[in-house]
Design an enzyme around this catalytic site. Structure first.
Site, PDB file in Angstrom:
ATOM      1  N   ALA A 128       0.807  -1.263  -0.001  1.00  0.00           N
ATOM      2  CA  ALA A 128       0.038   0.172   0.111  1.00  0.00           C
ATOM      3  C   ALA A 128       1.088   1.374  -0.008  1.00  0.00           C
ATOM      4  O   ALA A 128       1.329   1.471   1.138  1.00  0.00           O
ATOM      5  CB  ALA A 128      -1.049  -0.062   1.302  1.00  0.00           C
ATOM      6  N   GLN A 277      17.594  27.448 -33.259  1.00  0.00           N
ATOM      7  CA  GLN A 277      16.254  27.969 -32.465  1.00  0.00           C
ATOM      8  C   GLN A 277      15.851  26.607 -31.747  1.00  0.00           C
ATOM      9  O   GLN A 277      15.102  26.797 -30.750  1.00  0.00           O
ATOM     10  CB  GLN A 277      15.503  28.360 -33.665  1.00  0.00           C
ATOM     11  N   GLU A 361       5.839  11.091  -2.000  1.00  0.00           N
ATOM     12  CA  GLU A 361       5.008  12.135  -1.652  1.00  0.00           C
ATOM     13  C   GLU A 361       3.603  12.234  -2.220  1.00  0.00           C
ATOM     14  O   GLU A 361       2.948  13.506  -2.700  1.00  0.00           O
ATOM     15  CB  GLU A 361       5.769  13.557  -1.488  1.00  0.00           C
TER      16      GLU A 361
HETATM   17  C1  LIG Z   1      13.087   7.190  -2.632  1.00  0.00           C
HETATM   18  C2  LIG Z   1      11.777   7.170  -2.326  1.00  0.00           C
HETATM   19  C3  LIG Z   1      11.515   7.729  -0.996  1.00  0.00           C
HETATM   20  C4  LIG Z   1      10.360   7.630  -0.154  1.00  0.00           C
HETATM   21  N1  LIG Z   1      10.243   7.914   1.099  1.00  0.00           N
HETATM   22  C5  LIG Z   1       9.115   7.579   1.679  1.00  0.00           C
HETATM   23  C6  LIG Z   1       9.079   7.886   3.083  1.00  0.00           C
HETATM   24  O1  LIG Z   1       9.909   8.666   3.817  1.00  0.00           O
HETATM   25  N2  LIG Z   1       7.970   7.673   3.627  1.00  0.00           N
HETATM   26  C7  LIG Z   1       6.859   6.736   3.204  1.00  0.00           C
HETATM   27  O2  LIG Z   1       6.179   6.615   4.103  1.00  0.00           O
HETATM   28  N3  LIG Z   1       7.015   6.669   1.917  1.00  0.00           N
HETATM   29  C8  LIG Z   1       8.037   6.797   0.998  1.00  0.00           C
HETATM   30  N4  LIG Z   1       8.008   6.432  -0.129  1.00  0.00           N
HETATM   31  C9  LIG Z   1       6.962   5.803  -0.955  1.00  0.00           C
HETATM   32  C10 LIG Z   1       6.417   6.614  -1.814  1.00  0.00           C
HETATM   33  O3  LIG Z   1       5.589   7.747  -1.097  1.00  0.00           O
HETATM   34  C11 LIG Z   1       5.297   5.686  -2.397  1.00  0.00           C
HETATM   35  O4  LIG Z   1       6.488   4.649  -3.415  1.00  0.00           O
HETATM   36  C12 LIG Z   1       4.225   6.437  -3.573  1.00  0.00           C
HETATM   37  O5  LIG Z   1       3.347   6.768  -2.809  1.00  0.00           O
HETATM   38  C13 LIG Z   1       3.667   5.271  -4.618  1.00  0.00           C
HETATM   39  O6  LIG Z   1       3.151   4.119  -3.899  1.00  0.00           O
HETATM   40  P1  LIG Z   1       3.543   2.879  -4.525  1.00  0.00           P
HETATM   41  O7  LIG Z   1       5.051   2.816  -4.738  1.00  0.00           O
HETATM   42  O8  LIG Z   1       2.977   1.889  -3.666  1.00  0.00           O
HETATM   43  O9  LIG Z   1       3.077   2.661  -5.859  1.00  0.00           O
HETATM   44  P2  LIG Z   1       1.377   2.369  -6.131  1.00  0.00           P
HETATM   45  O10 LIG Z   1       0.535   3.170  -5.266  1.00  0.00           O
HETATM   46  O11 LIG Z   1       1.404   0.782  -6.454  1.00  0.00           O
HETATM   47  O12 LIG Z   1       1.243   2.914  -7.755  1.00  0.00           O
HETATM   48  C14 LIG Z   1       1.719   2.281  -8.914  1.00  0.00           C
HETATM   49  C15 LIG Z   1       1.411   3.180 -10.163  1.00  0.00           C
HETATM   50  O13 LIG Z   1       0.018   2.987 -10.103  1.00  0.00           O
HETATM   51  C16 LIG Z   1      -0.611   4.415 -10.018  1.00  0.00           C
HETATM   52  N5  LIG Z   1      -1.799   4.551  -8.980  1.00  0.00           N
HETATM   53  C17 LIG Z   1      -1.936   3.548  -8.041  1.00  0.00           C
HETATM   54  N6  LIG Z   1      -3.176   4.121  -7.592  1.00  0.00           N
HETATM   55  C18 LIG Z   1      -3.847   5.043  -8.317  1.00  0.00           C
HETATM   56  C19 LIG Z   1      -4.771   5.625  -8.357  1.00  0.00           C
HETATM   57  N7  LIG Z   1      -6.134   5.556  -7.532  1.00  0.00           N
HETATM   58  N8  LIG Z   1      -5.564   6.610  -9.522  1.00  0.00           N
HETATM   59  C20 LIG Z   1      -4.317   6.683 -10.558  1.00  0.00           C
HETATM   60  N9  LIG Z   1      -3.134   5.922 -10.460  1.00  0.00           N
HETATM   61  C21 LIG Z   1      -2.846   5.248  -9.271  1.00  0.00           C
HETATM   62  C22 LIG Z   1       0.559   5.253  -9.379  1.00  0.00           C
HETATM   63  O14 LIG Z   1       0.251   6.691  -9.679  1.00  0.00           O
HETATM   64  C23 LIG Z   1       1.517   4.695 -10.186  1.00  0.00           C
HETATM   65  O15 LIG Z   1       1.732   5.225 -11.258  1.00  0.00           O
HETATM   66  C24 LIG Z   1       9.190   6.857  -0.990  1.00  0.00           C
HETATM   67  C25 LIG Z   1       9.538   6.261  -2.316  1.00  0.00           C
HETATM   68  C26 LIG Z   1      10.486   6.349  -2.906  1.00  0.00           C
HETATM   69  C27 LIG Z   1      10.553   5.727  -4.181  1.00  0.00           C
END
Ligand SMILES: Cc1cc2nc3c(=O)[nH]c(=O)nc-3n(C[C@H](O)[C@H](O)[C@H](O)COP(=O)(O)OP(=O)(O)OC[C@H]3O[C@@H](n4cnc5c(N)ncnc54)[C@H](O)[C@@H]3O)c2cc1C
Length: 383
Positions: A128, A277, A361
């Site tokens: 999540a 350009q 974020e």
């Molecule tokens: C370098 C790094 C540092 C981080 N630091 C922190 C931290 O300090 N603390 C913390 O808690 N988290 C942290 N994160 C986590 C980060 O916030 C999440 O990776 C991010 O919110 C996306 O979640 P996910 O990776 O689970 O991707 P997913 O939620 O699985 O998303 C995968 C793809 O599906 C799309 N998607 C998912 N749901 C929807 C929706 N409802 N509508 C449209 N598109 C959707 C997303 O936009 C994305 O393109 C960090 C991540 C990275 C890579």
């Protein structure tokens, strides 16, 4: 409306600019290669008053606001997005304490950050990320506290942190209303931090998994009431997204810093690159997106400082600057041609670093969902 920085704002911006140029920039390439933060930087930045900027002076901070945070982070991340992020991301853990902490909690935890400790914000889990309401880490009430089980992933600065602000389910059946926030000490029995994860970019900022196995958390470490954690995380993002937008702003500026001198210095077909350009327009477009990014970022930060709801503007700024940074880094490589693709030049690192801005974020897609929701809200209010 006035667009001029105050004398104090101009001074802190200049201080951050000089520090970034003299201390961060020379370390950036090596820190990226080593995938390691350079710890002495933190003490140096702390001594100069470039950290804990929005933390009230009563807890050891600078007592300034989100706009000053943006001014400083823009400069630090202009020099290196990885080192800059590692320096600035304590603010993300401090914010929930500032927003929801009791006076006792603020007195207990915030001065530790002001004295140089690190803390991390731990929301995302392997199952999540965007779907923050779907987290599974559980916090079960037991005796005088809670017992936490589960795991977090992608937690910035986790390997450096001495405590974590952790979001966990206290009522798994209640969806987003079943999430609560806790402050958890790093040395709590049962808490382990994984090795820093390998990443495409922003490599100088460590990002780790954090595991909770029967971790006992005392009741006084709960932030706010049970069930208020999700709303607290969202309020935190309203405050922190202008800062993350400033990360992107710094990166766009750096793309210009790299591409402009190259385009004026290199000749092709009897003319400087900038006299073609096609190249000039790329640079002009970078400047357009830089200026727009700057105004959007400062506006979102300014609203936060006025205590006004800035959800829409914070998401607009975050989405715009992240996309601008990714676009500008791609075009900076194009302007440098083959040299842009070389690890000898900074722009390939800018390209690798920029991508994460569209992911963490709240992804660029999630920002657009928030923006559309806020637009509907405005419509319903007859605005
Ligand atoms: C370098 C790094 C540092 C981080 N630091 C922190 C931290 O300090 N603390 C913390 O808690 N988290 C942290 N994160 C986590 C980060 O916030 C999440 O990776 C991010 O919110 C996306 O979640 P996910 O990776 O689970 O991707 P997913 O939620 O699985 O998303 C995968 C793809 O599906 C799309 N998607 C998912 N749901 C929807 C929706 N409802 N509508 C449209 N598109 C959707 C997303 O936009 C994305 O393109 C960090 C991540 C990275 C890579």
């Amino acid at each position: 409306m006035q667009f001029e920085l105050t004398e104090e704002q101009a001074m802190i911006r200049q201080l951050a600019h000089d520090f970034a140029r003299q201390e961060i920039a020379p370390l950036a390439a090596q820190a990226d290669r080593d995938q390691r933060f350079h710890l002495p930087l933190q003490q140096q930045a702390l001594e100069l008053g470039l950290l804990n900027i929005a933390m009230p002076e009563a807890y050891g901070g600078m007592g300034l606001g989100a706009l000053e945070v943006a001014l400083v982070t823009e400069q630090l991340c202009r020099a290196c997005l990885g080192l800059g992020t590692a320096l600035c991301v304590n603010a993300l853990a401090a914010e929930p304490i500032l927003l929801a902490g009791s006076e006792t909690q603020k007195q207990q935890w915030l001065p530790r950050l002001a004295q140089g400790e690190f803390a991390s914000f731990a929301l995302t889990e392997p199952g999540a990320g965007s779907d923050a309401a779907g987290i599974r880490t559980s916090a079960v009430r037991q005796g005088d506290g809670y017992v936490l089980n589960g795991s977090k992933i992608w937690i910035s600065n986790a390997s450096l942190a001495s405590f974590f602000v952790v979001f966990a389910k206290t009522d798994p059946a209640a969806g987003h209303k079943g999430i609560s926030a806790f402050i958890v000490e790093r040395d709590s029995p049962g808490l382990t931090v994984g090795e820093p994860l390998g990443k495409l970019g922003q490599r100088a900022a460590p990002t780790c998994e954090v595991f909770f196995d029967q971790v006992q958390v005392p009741l006084p470490n709960r932030l706010g009431a049970e069930g208020e954690g999700f709303a607290l995380a969202m309020r935190t993002f309203d405050q922190s997204r202008p800062m993350v937008a400033a990360f992107g702003l710094g990166l766009v500026q750096r793309c210009i810093d790299e591409a402009l001198p190259y385009a004026t210095g290199r000749q092709s077909m009897g003319q400087r690159l900038i006299d073609h350009q096609a190249v000039a327009h790329k640079l002009a477009e970078m400047q357009i997106r830089l200026e727009a990014s700057r105004l959007l970022t400062y506006q979102a930060a300014w609203l936060a400082d006025q205590g006004q709801r800035n959800t829409l503007q914070a998401s607009v700024a975050k989405a715009y600057t992240s996309d601008a940074a990714m676009w500008a880094a791609t075009e900076a490589i194009q302007i440098l041609g083959g040299m842009g693709y070389s690890t000898e030049y900074a722009v390939e690192k800018l390209f690798r670093d920029a991508k994460v801005l569209q992911i963490y974020e709240g992804t660029s897609e999630i920002q657009r969902s928030i923006i559309a929701r806020e637009m509907e809200r405005h419509l319903a209010q007859g605005r």
